[in-house]
Enzyme design. Sequence first.
Site, mmCIF file in Angstrom:
data_model
loop_
_atom_site.group_PDB
_atom_site.id
_atom_site.type_symbol
_atom_site.label_atom_id
_atom_site.label_comp_id
_atom_site.label_asym_id
_atom_site.label_seq_id
_atom_site.Cartn_x
_atom_site.Cartn_y
_atom_site.Cartn_z
ATOM 1 N N ASN A 8 0.874 -1.178 0.000
ATOM 2 C CA ASN A 8 0.000 0.000 0.000
ATOM 3 C C ASN A 8 0.910 1.226 0.000
ATOM 4 O O ASN A 8 1.527 1.550 1.011
ATOM 5 C CB ASN A 8 -0.893 -0.038 1.247
ATOM 6 C CG ASN A 8 -1.748 1.211 1.379
ATOM 7 O OD1 ASN A 8 -1.785 2.052 0.499
ATOM 8 N ND2 ASN A 8 -2.440 1.328 2.511
ATOM 9 N N TRP A 9 0.976 1.909 -1.139
ATOM 10 C CA TRP A 9 1.900 3.043 -1.269
ATOM 11 C C TRP A 9 1.345 4.313 -0.642
ATOM 12 O O TRP A 9 2.029 5.335 -0.606
ATOM 13 C CB TRP A 9 2.251 3.275 -2.747
ATOM 14 C CG TRP A 9 2.987 2.135 -3.389
ATOM 15 C CD1 TRP A 9 3.440 0.985 -2.777
ATOM 16 C CD2 TRP A 9 3.373 2.016 -4.768
ATOM 17 N NE1 TRP A 9 4.071 0.169 -3.695
ATOM 18 C CE2 TRP A 9 4.038 0.772 -4.920
ATOM 19 C CE3 TRP A 9 3.215 2.828 -5.889
ATOM 20 C CZ2 TRP A 9 4.546 0.335 -6.150
ATOM 21 C CZ3 TRP A 9 3.722 2.401 -7.115
ATOM 22 C CH2 TRP A 9 4.386 1.170 -7.252
ATOM 23 N N LYS A 10 0.114 4.271 -0.177
ATOM 24 C CA LYS A 10 -0.512 5.432 0.462
ATOM 25 C C LYS A 10 -0.287 6.686 -0.392
ATOM 26 O O LYS A 10 -0.292 6.588 -1.615
ATOM 27 C CB LYS A 10 0.003 5.584 1.905
ATOM 28 C CG LYS A 10 -0.182 4.272 2.696
ATOM 29 C CD LYS A 10 -0.007 4.418 4.178
ATOM 30 C CE LYS A 10 -0.204 3.058 4.850
ATOM 31 N NZ LYS A 10 -0.150 3.117 6.308
ATOM 32 N N HIS A 94 -9.604 0.978 5.041
ATOM 33 C CA HIS A 94 -8.328 1.157 5.742
ATOM 34 C C HIS A 94 -8.538 2.034 6.971
ATOM 35 O O HIS A 94 -9.350 2.971 6.942
ATOM 36 C CB HIS A 94 -7.300 1.793 4.797
ATOM 37 C CG HIS A 94 -5.915 1.737 5.348
ATOM 38 N ND1 HIS A 94 -5.464 2.632 6.283
ATOM 39 C CD2 HIS A 94 -4.902 0.864 5.122
ATOM 40 C CE1 HIS A 94 -4.215 2.312 6.607
ATOM 41 N NE2 HIS A 94 -3.856 1.251 5.916
ATOM 42 N N GLU A 96 -6.887 4.386 8.164
ATOM 43 C CA GLU A 96 -6.679 5.818 7.926
ATOM 44 C C GLU A 96 -7.940 6.442 7.342
ATOM 45 O O GLU A 96 -8.281 7.584 7.629
ATOM 46 C CB GLU A 96 -5.461 6.028 7.010
ATOM 47 C CG GLU A 96 -4.169 5.784 7.784
ATOM 48 C CD GLU A 96 -3.010 5.266 6.962
ATOM 49 O OE1 GLU A 96 -3.052 5.344 5.720
ATOM 50 O OE2 GLU A 96 -2.046 4.765 7.584
ATOM 51 N N GLU A 166 -5.316 -5.130 10.535
ATOM 52 C CA GLU A 166 -4.289 -4.112 10.750
ATOM 53 C C GLU A 166 -4.572 -3.395 12.067
ATOM 54 O O GLU A 166 -5.369 -2.447 12.104
ATOM 55 C CB GLU A 166 -4.313 -3.082 9.614
ATOM 56 C CG GLU A 166 -4.005 -3.652 8.253
ATOM 57 C CD GLU A 166 -3.439 -2.588 7.309
ATOM 58 O OE1 GLU A 166 -2.356 -2.836 6.766
ATOM 59 O OE2 GLU A 166 -4.055 -1.528 7.140
ATOM 60 N N GLY A 172 2.556 2.096 10.953
ATOM 61 C CA GLY A 172 3.501 3.209 10.838
ATOM 62 C C GLY A 172 4.215 3.547 12.129
ATOM 63 O O GLY A 172 4.861 4.589 12.231
ATOM 64 N N SER A 212 3.464 -2.283 10.353
ATOM 65 C CA SER A 212 4.920 -2.351 10.548
ATOM 66 C C SER A 212 5.532 -3.674 10.103
ATOM 67 O O SER A 212 6.502 -4.148 10.710
ATOM 68 C CB SER A 212 5.291 -2.031 12.000
ATOM 69 O OG SER A 212 4.883 -0.705 12.321
ATOM 70 N N GLY A 233 2.868 -1.214 4.332
ATOM 71 C CA GLY A 233 2.919 0.207 4.026
ATOM 72 C C GLY A 233 4.346 0.641 3.752
ATOM 73 O O GLY A 233 4.890 0.403 2.669
ATOM 74 N N GLY A 234 4.977 1.252 4.752
ATOM 75 C CA GLY A 234 6.308 1.849 4.593
ATOM 76 C C GLY A 234 7.330 0.967 3.888
ATOM 77 O O GLY A 234 8.027 1.420 2.971
HETATM 78 P P1 13P Z 1 3.015 0.273 7.758
HETATM 79 O O1 13P Z 1 3.525 -1.011 7.135
HETATM 80 O O2 13P Z 1 3.776 1.490 7.282
HETATM 81 O O3 13P Z 1 2.910 0.161 9.235
HETATM 82 O O4 13P Z 1 1.524 0.483 7.198
HETATM 83 C C1 13P Z 1 0.622 -0.563 7.273
HETATM 84 C C2 13P Z 1 -0.573 -0.211 6.482
HETATM 85 O O5 13P Z 1 -1.340 0.654 6.855
HETATM 86 C C3 13P Z 1 -0.795 -0.931 5.224
HETATM 87 O O6 13P Z 1 -2.057 -0.692 4.729
#
Ligand code: 13P
Length: 251
Positions: A8-10, A94, A96, A166, A172, A212, A233-234
Site C-alpha cells: 500500500n503506497w498510500k 483502511h 486511515e 491491521e 507506521g 509495521s 505500508g512503509g
Molecule cells: P506500515 O507497514 O507502514 O505500518 O503500514 C501498514 C498499512 O497501513 C498498510 O495498509
Amino acid sequence: MQSLLAGNWKMFKTVREAELFARGLVAELDIPPDREVVVAPAFPALCTVAAVLRGSAIKLAAQNVHDQAQGAFTGEVSAGMLIDAGCEYVIVGHSERRALFGETDALISRKLSAALARGLKPIFCVGETLAARERGATLTVITGQIKEGLKNIDLGDIGNIAIAYEPVWAIGTGKTATPEQAQEVHAFIRNALQDAYGKELAGELRILYGGSVNSGNIANLMSEKDINGALVGGASLDAGSFSEIVKYKEV
Ligand code: 13P
C-alpha cells in the site's frame, strides 16, 4: 492457497516515481509460485503503473473506491473506473480512511458491495485502536467491523474478499503485533467466518496481517497458521525491502 503480499503506497510517489519503481519490480522481483503480489499506487499513477505491470505477475490495486457507480460526486472514483484503469484489487476500509475521513462500517459495507459488483476484489481492512486493545475490546471491535462490513455481501462473492487485520497501534509505528498476537486475532476472524459461511469457504479466505511489516518480521508472521499474507505500508516503498518481504521463507 496462494499467500497475498500487497504494498500500500498510500500518498507517496509521483507518477514518474511510481512508474520507475514498478519497472524495477517487474525486472527484478522473483515471485515464488505460491505467492501473489499486488501494489496499490495513488490514483494518478494507476494507469501508468498498469501499463508497466501488463504481462507481469504483479497485480494492481487502488487504495479506495466510491460506493456509487457514477454521478455528481466530486473527487471520487468508481469501481468501474478502477477496473477500466487496470485494477484487480481495491483496499476498502483502511483505518486511515476510517479515522481521518470518517468512513463508517455502513459506508465500508456499501463500498465492498460496489467493488464486488464490478468484479474488483476487495482487501477489506479491520483493526482495533490502542485504546480498544487496552480495555480488552479487541475481539468485540473486530467482530463488529466484520459483521457490519460483510452483512450485505452475497455468499457467492465472499470468496473474492481478502481480509486484512491491521491493528491501528501497529501502523507506521514500528510496533508490530507479535506473531502470536496476530495469530490470535486471525484465528478468531477465521472462526467467525466459519460460523457465518461454513468451514470450507472460511478455510479458503485469505487473512492478511498489516502494521509495521518488514523484511525482518515477515517470516515469523507468515509462519502462523492463519496468516495468509501481508498488507505492507512503509516497507513496500523500498524495492529492496519489498523484494525481501515477497521472498520470505517460513520458519
Ligand atoms: P506500515 O507497514 O507502514 O505500518 O503500514 C501498514 C498499512 O497501513 C498498510 O495498509
